[in-house]
Design an enzyme around this catalytic site. Structure first.
Site, PDB file in Angstrom:
ATOM      1  N   ARG A 165     -70.140 -54.335  -8.385  1.00  0.00           N
ATOM      2  CA  ARG A 165     -69.620 -53.596  -9.560  1.00  0.00           C
ATOM      3  C   ARG A 165     -68.810 -52.358  -9.131  1.00  0.00           C
ATOM      4  NH1 ARG A 165     -71.366 -57.786 -11.138  1.00  0.00           N
ATOM      5  NH2 ARG A 165     -72.629 -58.130 -12.993  1.00  0.00           N
ATOM      6  N   SER A 236     -74.094 -55.564 -19.932  1.00  0.00           N
ATOM      7  CA  SER A 236     -75.157 -54.833 -19.223  1.00  0.00           C
ATOM      8  C   SER A 236     -74.772 -53.360 -19.124  1.00  0.00           C
ATOM      9  CB  SER A 236     -75.331 -55.380 -17.813  1.00  0.00           C
ATOM     10  OG  SER A 236     -75.659 -56.737 -17.883  1.00  0.00           O
ATOM     11  N   GLU A 332     -73.148 -48.870 -15.977  1.00  0.00           N
ATOM     12  CA  GLU A 332     -72.089 -49.750 -15.459  1.00  0.00           C
ATOM     13  C   GLU A 332     -70.753 -49.451 -16.146  1.00  0.00           C
ATOM     14  OE1 GLU A 332     -73.092 -54.016 -14.990  1.00  0.00           O
ATOM     15  OE2 GLU A 332     -71.120 -54.350 -15.856  1.00  0.00           O
TER      16      GLU A 332
HETATM   17  C1  LIG Z   1     -70.826 -58.992 -24.098  1.00  0.00           C
HETATM   18  C2  LIG Z   1     -70.330 -58.483 -22.765  1.00  0.00           C
HETATM   19  C3  LIG Z   1     -70.664 -59.173 -21.603  1.00  0.00           C
HETATM   20  C4  LIG Z   1     -70.221 -58.707 -20.354  1.00  0.00           C
HETATM   21  N1  LIG Z   1     -70.558 -59.412 -19.233  1.00  0.00           N
HETATM   22  C5  LIG Z   1     -70.127 -59.007 -18.018  1.00  0.00           C
HETATM   23  C6  LIG Z   1     -70.477 -59.747 -16.836  1.00  0.00           C
HETATM   24  O1  LIG Z   1     -71.131 -60.773 -16.894  1.00  0.00           O
HETATM   25  N2  LIG Z   1     -70.018 -59.270 -15.651  1.00  0.00           N
HETATM   26  C7  LIG Z   1     -69.256 -58.143 -15.555  1.00  0.00           C
HETATM   27  O2  LIG Z   1     -68.882 -57.787 -14.437  1.00  0.00           O
HETATM   28  N3  LIG Z   1     -68.909 -57.436 -16.652  1.00  0.00           N
HETATM   29  C8  LIG Z   1     -69.326 -57.829 -17.878  1.00  0.00           C
HETATM   30  N4  LIG Z   1     -68.990 -57.114 -18.999  1.00  0.00           N
HETATM   31  C9  LIG Z   1     -68.186 -55.879 -18.862  1.00  0.00           C
HETATM   32  C10 LIG Z   1     -66.663 -56.088 -19.105  1.00  0.00           C
HETATM   33  O3  LIG Z   1     -66.416 -57.243 -19.849  1.00  0.00           O
HETATM   34  C11 LIG Z   1     -65.901 -56.157 -17.793  1.00  0.00           C
HETATM   35  O4  LIG Z   1     -66.121 -55.015 -17.028  1.00  0.00           O
HETATM   36  C12 LIG Z   1     -64.388 -56.323 -18.034  1.00  0.00           C
HETATM   37  O5  LIG Z   1     -63.723 -56.520 -16.808  1.00  0.00           O
HETATM   38  C13 LIG Z   1     -63.784 -55.126 -18.755  1.00  0.00           C
HETATM   39  O6  LIG Z   1     -62.470 -55.480 -19.116  1.00  0.00           O
HETATM   40  P1  LIG Z   1     -61.668 -54.638 -20.180  1.00  0.00           P
HETATM   41  O7  LIG Z   1     -60.271 -55.131 -20.180  1.00  0.00           O
HETATM   42  O8  LIG Z   1     -62.360 -54.651 -21.481  1.00  0.00           O
HETATM   43  O9  LIG Z   1     -61.747 -53.178 -19.509  1.00  0.00           O
HETATM   44  P2  LIG Z   1     -61.760 -51.773 -20.218  1.00  0.00           P
HETATM   45  O10 LIG Z   1     -63.091 -51.534 -20.833  1.00  0.00           O
HETATM   46  O11 LIG Z   1     -60.569 -51.583 -21.066  1.00  0.00           O
HETATM   47  O12 LIG Z   1     -61.635 -50.832 -18.935  1.00  0.00           O
HETATM   48  C14 LIG Z   1     -62.644 -50.786 -17.957  1.00  0.00           C
HETATM   49  C15 LIG Z   1     -62.165 -49.895 -16.803  1.00  0.00           C
HETATM   50  O13 LIG Z   1     -61.024 -50.472 -16.197  1.00  0.00           O
HETATM   51  C16 LIG Z   1     -59.905 -49.582 -16.296  1.00  0.00           C
HETATM   52  N5  LIG Z   1     -58.725 -50.432 -16.539  1.00  0.00           N
HETATM   53  C17 LIG Z   1     -58.543 -51.322 -17.525  1.00  0.00           C
HETATM   54  N6  LIG Z   1     -57.363 -51.960 -17.369  1.00  0.00           N
HETATM   55  C18 LIG Z   1     -56.790 -51.436 -16.262  1.00  0.00           C
HETATM   56  C19 LIG Z   1     -55.556 -51.671 -15.568  1.00  0.00           C
HETATM   57  N7  LIG Z   1     -54.691 -52.616 -15.959  1.00  0.00           N
HETATM   58  N8  LIG Z   1     -55.291 -50.918 -14.467  1.00  0.00           N
HETATM   59  C20 LIG Z   1     -56.174 -49.993 -14.030  1.00  0.00           C
HETATM   60  N9  LIG Z   1     -57.353 -49.720 -14.629  1.00  0.00           N
HETATM   61  C21 LIG Z   1     -57.651 -50.447 -15.730  1.00  0.00           C
HETATM   62  C22 LIG Z   1     -60.220 -48.649 -17.425  1.00  0.00           C
HETATM   63  O14 LIG Z   1     -59.542 -47.414 -17.309  1.00  0.00           O
HETATM   64  C23 LIG Z   1     -61.729 -48.501 -17.253  1.00  0.00           C
HETATM   65  O15 LIG Z   1     -62.005 -47.579 -16.215  1.00  0.00           O
HETATM   66  C24 LIG Z   1     -69.421 -57.538 -20.272  1.00  0.00           C
HETATM   67  C25 LIG Z   1     -69.073 -56.852 -21.461  1.00  0.00           C
HETATM   68  C26 LIG Z   1     -69.523 -57.327 -22.680  1.00  0.00           C
HETATM   69  C27 LIG Z   1     -69.117 -56.599 -23.935  1.00  0.00           C
END
Ligand SMILES: Cc1cc2nc3c(=O)[nH]c(=O)nc-3n(C[C@H](O)[C@H](O)[C@H](O)COP(=O)(O)OP(=O)(O)OC[C@H]3O[C@@H](n4cnc5c(N)ncnc54)[C@H](O)[C@@H]3O)c2cc1C
Length: 337
Positions: A165, A236, A332
């Site tokens: 992570r 999580s 996380e």
């Molecule tokens: C129901 C649920 C289940 C999940 N299950 C998992 C799982 O099994 N495993 C897991 O690892 N995660 C899980 N997650 C967490 C999440 O889905 C992941 O971390 C995902 O990669 C976040 O993507 P996002 O586009 O929504 O990121 P955001 O929430 O928009 O951003 C997350 C971080 O990344 C940065 N960021 C976003 N886009 C960029 C970019 N293009 N360039 C630079 N920085 C950027 C943001 O500034 C922030 O720091 C889960 C979340 C939910 C709601």
């Protein structure tokens, strides 16, 4: 490209928190960056937040800087060699749709990461992982833009410093690199990861395929995790603690049933969910902030919780685990205060 003011982020974060961005823009092409960088010269100290799907963030307050919603789109097969196919996706592409697209093209490797919410560009940030696979296992390189100098740079697997992570972009230089695209290296001879509870049962002896495994993972996740569209959450909420083997040996004396997974680097990974569950947090609720009834690790917004309330609830959990087990839980998601 327009820079908007005082924009609600309620529909752009998976907790459904009613917060605002002081400034907001949507980046759909790299060319659009010129406008933003020019505009930013007027506000050189303004903080920036790159936003994907908002599924790994907890907004404790409004964001007083510029939110850049990354919407760069692309999916293409770049090349192949004897062993691998190289596939590139734009940072703004939906993660799960990209996994399914790769499967439709006949490429395996990403199937265990099915149904993780969010975008391709955020996936390297915390080296997303699920069901025995992490992003790093099928990662080739990424293209990122330096927000300070506007330089574009390719980052190799080594340069990304992926860990549990974690990555270079999350821990070493946060807020500096806007990830524009990610290139995956997908094996022509797939290695299936089927050891996780529920997967063999779903397959029922059928020959594994990327599509079947993806379907299995989707079914398991849908049964286990709340849908953010129905119940606000960020998956999580706490990372699994990594401790030394000596520390684990001490804990095991008092807690012989404590689940633990020895890691290649000698550390031992514990289950944050188990620790929280032991303290009776599963399904607990203070006003609209709580933990999911089926999964103590998932913090949920039952409707009107604020980021402050959710964060205070999380702090209570952290505190209780510290007192009982002497372990420091870390969130996380990114907490934006
Ligand atoms: C129901 C649920 C289940 C999940 N299950 C998992 C799982 O099994 N495993 C897991 O690892 N995660 C899980 N997650 C967490 C999440 O889905 C992941 O971390 C995902 O990669 C976040 O993507 P996002 O586009 O929504 O990121 P955001 O929430 O928009 O951003 C997350 C971080 O990344 C940065 N960021 C976003 N886009 C960029 C970019 N293009 N360039 C630079 N920085 C950027 C943001 O500034 C922030 O720091 C889960 C979340 C939910 C709601």
């Amino acid at each position: 490209m327009k820079i908007l003011e005082n924009i609600s982020l309620k529909s752009l974060n998976s907790f459904g928190l009613d917060v605002k961005a002081r400034y907001f823009c949507t980046l759909a092409t790299l060319g659009g960056l010129r406008t933003v960088l020019q505009w930013r010269k007027t506000y050189p100290d303004l903080p920036v937040l790159f936003l994907g799907g908002g599924s790994n963030m907890l907004f404790v307050s409004d964001f007083r800087g510029l939110v850049v919603k990354v919407a760069l789109r692309e999916r293409s097969v770049l090349a192949e060699d004897q062993d691998y196919v190289y596939v590139r996706a734009g940072a703004g592409e939906n993660w799960h749709e990209t996994v399914r697209w790769a499967i439709e093209q006949g490429y395996a490797g990403l199937e265990n990461l099915s149904l993780i919410p969010g975008t391709v560009g955020a996936a390297p940030m915390q080296n997303i992982g699920a069901y025995g696979v992490e992003l790093k296992d099928c990662f080739h390189e990424l293209l990122a833009l330096d927000w300070q100098t506007a330089e574009l740079r390719h980052f190799s697997l080594e340069a990304c410093q992926f860990a549990y992570r974690d990555s270079y972009f999350k821990s070493i230089e946060p807020n500096r690199w806007l990830i524009a695209s990610v290139t995956f290296r997908l094996p022509k001879k797939p290695v299936w990861h089927l050891d996780y509870a529920g997967v063999p049962e779903y397959l029922k002896g059928q020959e594994p395929s990327a599509r079947l495994i993806s379907d299995a993972i989707m079914a398991i996740r849908q049964a286990k995790l709340p849908d953010p569209a129905v119940l606000g959450n960020a998956g999580s909420f706490f990372k699994n603690p990594l401790i030394s083997a000596e520390h684990y040996a001490q804990l095991k004396v008092t807690y012989p049933n404590m689940p633990a997974w020895p890691q290649a680097d000698g550390l031992v990974k514990l289950s944050a969910g188990w620790l929280i569950d032991q303290l009776g947090w599963k399904g607990k609720r203070v006003k609209d902030a709580g933990t999911y009834e089926k999964h103590a690790l998932v913090l949920v917004n039952h409707g009107t919780a604020t980021g402050t309330e959710l964060w205070a609830f999380a702090q209570e959990i952290i505190q209780s685990v510290q007192v009982r087990f002497g372990l420091a839980l870390e969130p996380e998601p990114r907490v934006i205060e």
